[in-house]
Design a protein around this motif. Sequence first.
Motif, PDB file in Angstrom:
ATOM      1  N   GLY A  11       6.987   2.220  -0.008  1.00 62.39           N
ATOM      2  CA  GLY A  11       5.556   2.416   0.152  1.00 62.39           C
ATOM      3  C   GLY A  11       5.103   3.442   1.165  1.00 62.39           C
ATOM      4  O   GLY A  11       3.911   3.683   1.302  1.00 62.39           O
ATOM      5  N   ALA A  12       6.008   4.060   1.911  1.00 61.96           N
ATOM      6  CA  ALA A  12       5.599   5.013   2.951  1.00 61.96           C
ATOM      7  C   ALA A  12       5.061   6.289   2.327  1.00 61.96           C
ATOM      8  O   ALA A  12       5.558   6.752   1.302  1.00 61.96           O
ATOM      9  CB  ALA A  12       6.779   5.345   3.862  1.00 61.96           C
ATOM     10  N   GLY A  13       4.064   6.860   2.961  1.00 65.53           N
ATOM     11  CA  GLY A  13       3.496   8.123   2.508  1.00 65.53           C
ATOM     12  C   GLY A  13       3.452   9.127   3.647  1.00 65.53           C
ATOM     13  O   GLY A  13       3.559   8.762   4.823  1.00 65.53           O
ATOM     14  N   ALA A  14       3.280  10.372   3.302  1.00 65.79           N
ATOM     15  CA  ALA A  14       3.173  11.423   4.321  1.00 65.79           C
ATOM     16  C   ALA A  14       2.036  11.085   5.272  1.00 65.79           C
ATOM     17  O   ALA A  14       0.960  10.657   4.848  1.00 65.79           O
ATOM     18  CB  ALA A  14       2.943  12.771   3.652  1.00 65.79           C
ATOM     19  N   GLY A  15       2.299  11.238   6.548  1.00 65.57           N
ATOM     20  CA  GLY A  15       1.315  10.930   7.574  1.00 65.57           C
ATOM     21  C   GLY A  15       1.459   9.544   8.165  1.00 65.57           C
ATOM     22  O   GLY A  15       0.916   9.266   9.239  1.00 65.57           O
ATOM     23  N   ASP A  16       2.186   8.648   7.489  1.00 68.44           N
ATOM     24  CA  ASP A  16       2.404   7.306   8.041  1.00 68.44           C
ATOM     25  C   ASP A  16       3.298   7.405   9.275  1.00 68.44           C
ATOM     26  O   ASP A  16       4.187   8.250   9.354  1.00 68.44           O
ATOM     27  CB  ASP A  16       3.085   6.390   7.022  1.00 68.44           C
ATOM     28  N   ARG A  17       3.085   6.515  10.222  1.00 64.33           N
ATOM     29  CA  ARG A  17       3.872   6.476  11.453  1.00 64.33           C
ATOM     30  C   ARG A  17       5.030   5.500  11.272  1.00 64.33           C
ATOM     31  O   ARG A  17       4.834   4.388  10.790  1.00 64.33           O
ATOM     32  CB  ARG A  17       2.990   6.044  12.611  1.00 64.33           C
ATOM     33  N   LEU A  18       6.242   5.935  11.644  1.00 63.17           N
ATOM     34  CA  LEU A  18       7.446   5.105  11.577  1.00 63.17           C
ATOM     35  C   LEU A  18       7.626   4.377  12.903  1.00 63.17           C
ATOM     36  O   LEU A  18       7.599   5.006  13.968  1.00 63.17           O
ATOM     37  CB  LEU A  18       8.677   5.971  11.296  1.00 63.17           C
ATOM     38  N   ALA A  72       5.465   0.344   4.263  1.00 67.97           N
ATOM     39  CA  ALA A  72       6.852   0.168   3.827  1.00 67.97           C
ATOM     40  C   ALA A  72       7.582  -0.521   4.963  1.00 67.97           C
ATOM     41  O   ALA A  72       7.235  -0.344   6.136  1.00 67.97           O
ATOM     42  CB  ALA A  72       7.512   1.511   3.517  1.00 67.97           C
ATOM     43  N   ALA A  73       8.612  -1.299   4.633  1.00 70.77           N
ATOM     44  CA  ALA A  73       9.341  -2.012   5.680  1.00 70.77           C
ATOM     45  C   ALA A  73      10.725  -2.409   5.196  1.00 70.77           C
ATOM     46  O   ALA A  73      10.958  -2.559   3.997  1.00 70.77           O
ATOM     47  CB  ALA A  73       8.572  -3.264   6.099  1.00 70.77           C
ATOM     48  N   ALA A  88      13.332   6.272   3.771  1.00 75.00           N
ATOM     49  CA  ALA A  88      12.822   7.614   3.455  1.00 75.00           C
ATOM     50  C   ALA A  88      13.082   7.968   1.995  1.00 75.00           C
ATOM     51  O   ALA A  88      12.192   8.482   1.303  1.00 75.00           O
ATOM     52  CB  ALA A  88      13.460   8.645   4.383  1.00 75.00           C
ATOM     53  N   ALA A  89      14.290   7.704   1.504  1.00 70.23           N
ATOM     54  CA  ALA A  89      14.631   8.033   0.114  1.00 70.23           C
ATOM     55  C   ALA A  89      13.787   7.219  -0.869  1.00 70.23           C
ATOM     56  O   ALA A  89      13.288   7.760  -1.863  1.00 70.23           O
ATOM     57  CB  ALA A  89      16.116   7.792  -0.132  1.00 70.23           C
ATOM     58  N   ALA A  90      13.610   5.938  -0.592  1.00 68.36           N
ATOM     59  CA  ALA A  90      12.821   5.092  -1.490  1.00 68.36           C
ATOM     60  C   ALA A  90      11.366   5.536  -1.539  1.00 68.36           C
ATOM     61  O   ALA A  90      10.705   5.409  -2.571  1.00 68.36           O
ATOM     62  CB  ALA A  90      12.916   3.633  -1.046  1.00 68.36           C
ATOM     63  N   SER A  91      10.872   6.078  -0.430  1.00 65.34           N
ATOM     64  CA  SER A  91       9.473   6.478  -0.344  1.00 65.34           C
ATOM     65  C   SER A  91       9.228   7.958  -0.632  1.00 65.34           C
ATOM     66  O   SER A  91       8.073   8.382  -0.727  1.00 65.34           O
ATOM     67  CB  SER A  91       8.918   6.151   1.054  1.00 65.34           C
ATOM     68  N   GLY A  92      10.288   8.753  -0.708  1.00 66.30           N
ATOM     69  CA  GLY A  92      10.120  10.186  -0.938  1.00 66.30           C
ATOM     70  C   GLY A  92       9.523  10.918   0.246  1.00 66.30           C
ATOM     71  O   GLY A  92       8.689  11.808   0.087  1.00 66.30           O
ATOM     72  N   PHE A 130      13.150  -4.651  12.790  1.00 70.46           N
ATOM     73  CA  PHE A 130      12.354  -4.167  11.672  1.00 70.46           C
ATOM     74  C   PHE A 130      12.092  -2.677  11.824  1.00 70.46           C
ATOM     75  O   PHE A 130      11.803  -2.192  12.918  1.00 70.46           O
ATOM     76  CB  PHE A 130      11.003  -4.879  11.588  1.00 70.46           C
ATOM     77  N   LEU A 131      12.172  -1.968  10.717  1.00 68.26           N
ATOM     78  CA  LEU A 131      11.819  -0.561  10.616  1.00 68.26           C
ATOM     79  C   LEU A 131      10.688  -0.507   9.600  1.00 68.26           C
ATOM     80  O   LEU A 131      10.838  -1.024   8.482  1.00 68.26           O
ATOM     81  CB  LEU A 131      13.029   0.234  10.133  1.00 68.26           C
ATOM     82  N   PHE A 132       9.555   0.110   9.964  1.00 71.19           N
ATOM     83  CA  PHE A 132       8.402   0.062   9.064  1.00 71.19           C
ATOM     84  C   PHE A 132       7.450   1.216   9.348  1.00 71.19           C
ATOM     85  O   PHE A 132       7.504   1.842  10.404  1.00 71.19           O
ATOM     86  CB  PHE A 132       7.669  -1.275   9.186  1.00 71.19           C
ATOM     87  N   THR A 133       6.614   1.480   8.380  1.00 73.18           N
ATOM     88  CA  THR A 133       5.601   2.521   8.526  1.00 73.18           C
ATOM     89  C   THR A 133       4.211   1.898   8.469  1.00 73.18           C
ATOM     90  O   THR A 133       3.995   0.874   7.809  1.00 73.18           O
ATOM     91  CB  THR A 133       5.727   3.584   7.419  1.00 73.18           C
ATOM     92  N   VAL A 134       3.295   2.549   9.171  1.00 74.66           N
ATOM     93  CA  VAL A 134       1.897   2.129   9.195  1.00 74.66           C
ATOM     94  C   VAL A 134       1.055   3.382   8.946  1.00 74.66           C
ATOM     95  O   VAL A 134       1.324   4.440   9.527  1.00 74.66           O
ATOM     96  CB  VAL A 134       1.523   1.492  10.560  1.00 74.66           C
ATOM     97  N   ALA A 135       0.053   3.266   8.086  1.00 70.30           N
ATOM     98  CA  ALA A 135      -0.855   4.387   7.834  1.00 70.30           C
ATOM     99  C   ALA A 135      -1.514   4.807   9.144  1.00 70.30           C
ATOM    100  O   ALA A 135      -1.913   3.951   9.946  1.00 70.30           O
ATOM    101  CB  ALA A 135      -1.913   3.993   6.808  1.00 70.30           C
ATOM    102  N   GLN A 136      -1.612   6.104   9.350  1.00 72.17           N
ATOM    103  CA  GLN A 136      -2.168   6.622  10.609  1.00 72.17           C
ATOM    104  C   GLN A 136      -3.533   6.019  10.920  1.00 72.17           C
ATOM    105  O   GLN A 136      -3.837   5.722  12.066  1.00 72.17           O
ATOM    106  CB  GLN A 136      -2.254   8.150  10.554  1.00 72.17           C
ATOM    107  N   SER A 137      -4.341   5.766   9.903  1.00 69.95           N
ATOM    108  CA  SER A 137      -5.682   5.215  10.109  1.00 69.95           C
ATOM    109  C   SER A 137      -5.657   3.782  10.638  1.00 69.95           C
ATOM    110  O   SER A 137      -6.673   3.300  11.139  1.00 69.95           O
ATOM    111  CB  SER A 137      -6.478   5.269   8.802  1.00 69.95           C
ATOM    112  N   ARG A 138      -4.512   3.118  10.554  1.00 69.53           N
ATOM    113  CA  ARG A 138      -4.422   1.714  10.991  1.00 69.53           C
ATOM    114  C   ARG A 138      -3.524   1.531  12.213  1.00 69.53           C
ATOM    115  O   ARG A 138      -3.331   0.409  12.677  1.00 69.53           O
ATOM    116  CB  ARG A 138      -3.909   0.861   9.831  1.00 69.53           C
TER     117      ARG A 138
END
Length: 186
Positions: A11-18, A72-73, A88-92, A130-138
């Motif tokens: 579920g990670a997208g460009a701009g999300d924070r890891l 993504a997590a 990263a691979a799963a999310s592109g 846990f390794l995860f991404t959060v949308a920059q806006s959140r």
Amino acid sequence: IDADRYRARAGAGAGDRLFVTGTIGDGAVGLLARRGSLGAVPAAALSALRLRYLLPDPPVAMAPLIGEFATAAMDVSDGLVGDAAKLAAASGVDFDFAAADVPFSAEVAALADRPGIIETALTGGDDYQFLFTVAQSRVAQFLQKAQGTATPVTPLAVARHGEGRVTVRDAAGAPMRFGRAAWDHF
């Protein structure tokens, strides 16, 4: 599991924070301590590392926050570098971060100048974090809520459009090369 709160790797997208929880490397370096392969190390540090290897303490209390905020997590059990590459691979997406930004315990940090310790810490596994991404806006809202937990959370990188590459940089900013990116079960 509440399907609305499940977060897959994809579920990670460009701009999300890891982000990563806790500290990295205690399990793998703890295994070296258990095997007696670290050489001269203070007894208290050896004991702490062995304990973290034998009795990991996954931050399960963070799961609701990750379910609420993550795009993504996944867990970090096979090694930070390899597991970040899987996400990263799963999310592109691609991730690029400095080894100096990775949260190491005081015991692992004290051994960092020894040959192979940082590579072992980054790729050895048994971290159960846990390794995860959060949308920059959140991110701000997530960090505010995360402060109310006992689990440290560390930002590592910002996702970029990519092909699943992870670059870890040394103190000079050069990409690090690893003999392996993660523990291989086979």
